[in-house]
Motif scaffolding. Sequence first.
Motif, PDB file in Angstrom:
ATOM      1  N   PHE A  50       0.829  -1.201   0.000  1.00  8.03           N
ATOM      2  CA  PHE A  50       0.000   0.000   0.000  1.00  8.03           C
ATOM      3  C   PHE A  50       0.868   1.258   0.000  1.00  8.03           C
ATOM      4  O   PHE A  50       1.939   1.287   0.610  1.00  8.03           O
ATOM      5  CB  PHE A  50      -0.916   0.039   1.226  1.00  8.03           C
ATOM      6  N   ALA A  51       0.375   2.272  -0.669  1.00 10.16           N
ATOM      7  CA  ALA A  51       0.956   3.610  -0.601  1.00 10.16           C
ATOM      8  C   ALA A  51      -0.162   4.549  -0.169  1.00 10.16           C
ATOM      9  O   ALA A  51      -1.247   4.550  -0.761  1.00 10.16           O
ATOM     10  CB  ALA A  51       1.513   4.028  -1.951  1.00 10.16           C
ATOM     11  N   ILE A  52       0.073   5.325   0.882  1.00  9.30           N
ATOM     12  CA  ILE A  52      -0.951   6.246   1.375  1.00  9.30           C
ATOM     13  C   ILE A  52      -0.320   7.604   1.657  1.00  9.30           C
ATOM     14  O   ILE A  52       0.857   7.704   1.982  1.00  9.30           O
ATOM     15  CB  ILE A  52      -1.642   5.722   2.653  1.00  9.30           C
ATOM     16  N   ILE A  53      -1.112   8.632   1.483  1.00  5.58           N
ATOM     17  CA  ILE A  53      -0.710   9.981   1.898  1.00  5.58           C
ATOM     18  C   ILE A  53      -1.632  10.384   3.031  1.00  5.58           C
ATOM     19  O   ILE A  53      -2.864  10.284   2.912  1.00  5.58           O
ATOM     20  CB  ILE A  53      -0.816  10.983   0.738  1.00  5.58           C
ATOM     21  N   ILE A  54      -1.048  10.830   4.128  1.00 10.11           N
ATOM     22  CA  ILE A  54      -1.823  11.188   5.317  1.00 10.11           C
ATOM     23  C   ILE A  54      -1.538  12.636   5.707  1.00 10.11           C
ATOM     24  O   ILE A  54      -0.508  13.202   5.338  1.00 10.11           O
ATOM     25  CB  ILE A  54      -1.515  10.254   6.503  1.00 10.11           C
ATOM     26  N   GLN A  55      -2.472  13.205   6.468  1.00 12.51           N
ATOM     27  CA  GLN A  55      -2.306  14.566   6.970  1.00 12.51           C
ATOM     28  C   GLN A  55      -3.141  14.735   8.238  1.00 12.51           C
ATOM     29  O   GLN A  55      -4.087  13.971   8.470  1.00 12.51           O
ATOM     30  CB  GLN A  55      -2.767  15.586   5.931  1.00 12.51           C
ATOM     31  N   PRO A  56      -2.814  15.727   9.083  1.00 12.92           N
ATOM     32  CA  PRO A  56      -3.667  16.010  10.240  1.00 12.92           C
ATOM     33  C   PRO A  56      -5.055  16.453   9.788  1.00 12.92           C
ATOM     34  O   PRO A  56      -5.197  17.138   8.771  1.00 12.92           O
ATOM     35  CB  PRO A  56      -2.924  17.167  10.943  1.00 12.92           C
ATOM     36  N   LYS A  57      -6.067  16.051  10.531  1.00 16.33           N
ATOM     37  CA  LYS A  57      -7.424  16.471  10.197  1.00 16.33           C
ATOM     38  C   LYS A  57      -7.569  17.979  10.343  1.00 16.33           C
ATOM     39  O   LYS A  57      -8.350  18.608   9.622  1.00 16.33           O
ATOM     40  CB  LYS A  57      -8.427  15.747  11.090  1.00 16.33           C
ATOM     41  N   ASN A  58      -6.833  18.557  11.276  1.00 17.58           N
ATOM     42  CA  ASN A  58      -6.788  20.010  11.421  1.00 17.58           C
ATOM     43  C   ASN A  58      -5.803  20.560  10.395  1.00 17.58           C
ATOM     44  O   ASN A  58      -4.593  20.476  10.571  1.00 17.58           O
ATOM     45  CB  ASN A  58      -6.342  20.384  12.834  1.00 17.58           C
ATOM     46  N   GLN A  59      -6.297  21.113   9.304  1.00 16.95           N
ATOM     47  CA  GLN A  59      -5.425  21.511   8.214  1.00 16.95           C
ATOM     48  C   GLN A  59      -4.615  22.767   8.503  1.00 16.95           C
ATOM     49  O   GLN A  59      -3.766  23.158   7.696  1.00 16.95           O
ATOM     50  CB  GLN A  59      -6.230  21.686   6.922  1.00 16.95           C
ATOM     51  N   ILE A  60      -4.869  23.387   9.634  1.00 19.88           N
ATOM     52  CA  ILE A  60      -3.976  24.471  10.052  1.00 19.88           C
ATOM     53  C   ILE A  60      -2.592  23.896  10.329  1.00 19.88           C
ATOM     54  O   ILE A  60      -1.563  24.560  10.136  1.00 19.88           O
ATOM     55  CB  ILE A  60      -4.544  25.187  11.302  1.00 19.88           C
ATOM     56  N   LEU A  61      -2.567  22.642  10.778  1.00 18.91           N
ATOM     57  CA  LEU A  61      -1.306  21.938  11.027  1.00 18.91           C
ATOM     58  C   LEU A  61      -0.846  21.290   9.728  1.00 18.91           C
ATOM     59  O   LEU A  61      -1.064  20.111   9.497  1.00 18.91           O
ATOM     60  CB  LEU A  61      -1.503  20.885  12.123  1.00 18.91           C
ATOM     61  N   GLN A  62      -0.248  22.038   8.863  1.00 23.01           N
ATOM     62  CA  GLN A  62       0.142  21.529   7.556  1.00 23.01           C
ATOM     63  C   GLN A  62       1.326  20.572   7.689  1.00 23.01           C
ATOM     64  O   GLN A  62       2.444  20.978   7.979  1.00 23.01           O
ATOM     65  CB  GLN A  62       0.489  22.688   6.613  1.00 23.01           C
ATOM     66  N   ASN A  63       1.043  19.310   7.480  1.00 24.67           N
ATOM     67  CA  ASN A  63       2.077  18.283   7.652  1.00 24.67           C
ATOM     68  C   ASN A  63       1.622  17.007   6.952  1.00 24.67           C
ATOM     69  O   ASN A  63       0.894  16.204   7.521  1.00 24.67           O
ATOM     70  CB  ASN A  63       2.325  18.011   9.141  1.00 24.67           C
ATOM     71  N   ARG A  64       2.042  16.832   5.724  1.00 19.44           N
ATOM     72  CA  ARG A  64       1.639  15.666   4.956  1.00 19.44           C
ATOM     73  C   ARG A  64       2.785  14.669   4.839  1.00 19.44           C
ATOM     74  O   ARG A  64       3.948  15.055   4.756  1.00 19.44           O
ATOM     75  CB  ARG A  64       1.193  16.091   3.554  1.00 19.44           C
ATOM     76  N   LYS A  65       2.428  13.375   4.792  1.00 17.33           N
ATOM     77  CA  LYS A  65       3.439  12.332   4.676  1.00 17.33           C
ATOM     78  C   LYS A  65       2.981  11.256   3.695  1.00 17.33           C
ATOM     79  O   LYS A  65       1.800  10.899   3.638  1.00 17.33           O
ATOM     80  CB  LYS A  65       3.705  11.686   6.036  1.00 17.33           C
ATOM     81  N   LEU A  66       3.944  10.739   2.948  1.00 16.08           N
ATOM     82  CA  LEU A  66       3.732   9.559   2.116  1.00 16.08           C
ATOM     83  C   LEU A  66       4.265   8.359   2.866  1.00 16.08           C
ATOM     84  O   LEU A  66       5.424   8.344   3.284  1.00 16.08           O
ATOM     85  CB  LEU A  66       4.464   9.711   0.776  1.00 16.08           C
ATOM     86  N   LEU A  67       3.424   7.342   3.054  1.00 19.81           N
ATOM     87  CA  LEU A  67       3.832   6.113   3.727  1.00 19.81           C
ATOM     88  C   LEU A  67       3.763   4.955   2.742  1.00 19.81           C
ATOM     89  O   LEU A  67       2.756   4.781   2.050  1.00 19.81           O
ATOM     90  CB  LEU A  67       2.937   5.812   4.933  1.00 19.81           C
ATOM     91  N   ILE A  68       4.831   4.164   2.677  1.00 19.13           N
ATOM     92  CA  ILE A  68       4.842   2.950   1.874  1.00 19.13           C
ATOM     93  C   ILE A  68       4.782   1.767   2.839  1.00 19.13           C
ATOM     94  O   ILE A  68       5.659   1.597   3.686  1.00 19.13           O
ATOM     95  CB  ILE A  68       6.104   2.841   1.003  1.00 19.13           C
ATOM     96  N   LEU A  69       3.738   0.969   2.710  1.00 16.60           N
ATOM     97  CA  LEU A  69       3.511  -0.172   3.598  1.00 16.60           C
ATOM     98  C   LEU A  69       3.642  -1.446   2.769  1.00 16.60           C
ATOM     99  O   LEU A  69       2.860  -1.663   1.836  1.00 16.60           O
ATOM    100  CB  LEU A  69       2.121  -0.088   4.226  1.00 16.60           C
TER     101      LEU A  69
END
Length: 216
Positions: A50-69
């Motif tokens: 799996f490949a997923i991109i995640i982020q905080p639900k509060n988008q004021i906290l801008q912090n995205r990550k790509l995870l390879i599982l």
Amino acid sequence: MKKSIIFISALLLPDFCYATPPSIKQFVPKNWEIISKAQGDLNQDRKDDFAIIIQPKNQILQNRKLLILMSQKNRLHLNLSKKIPNWTYSEKENCINDAIESGGVSIHRGVLDLTFAEMNACSNWYGISSTYRFQWQTIDFKLIGFEYNFFNKNNGESTNYSGNFLTHKLKTTLENERIENVTPKISWKTLAPIQPDHLSKIQLKQSDSFLKQMLK
């Protein structure tokens, strides 16, 4: 309908239609959400990764990550975590849309694509998409190619750059979506390798500097 219109429209479709497996959710921190996901065999062991991109639900906290599982011994393991740049977020003041919303991750025949699609909501003249293409090679994902499409909505002209680092070829296609029965203009050039060329180290560039990164 021409290819580039189909391509841009395809980016607006959901990443996939099935529910998120419970085994993936353990890798998503509390109060975070998955905004793009893809499933497929990345390391040719006939097991789904799996490949997923995640982020905080509060988008004021801008912090995205790509995870390879990746699947190992019937369990998913975190193979790679990479920060997604904050320029991918929408910019309301500058009318820039969210680059992940119309892009994101996909897996096809063991190849991982990471696509960013940018449009200016205040302008009716362009659409841009750029794709990094990676393939698993022993210990990391190596950049094997890229796609860059610029579409002028005012006059229908489009330019697509398709690079293949395995064959060292760059294909450039010029066409117009509004003119029927006209053969696209295609040209070829030699494509030089770039460094760094692995997912763990490469810098993910915005559209205005994407080609400069690739064409060295």
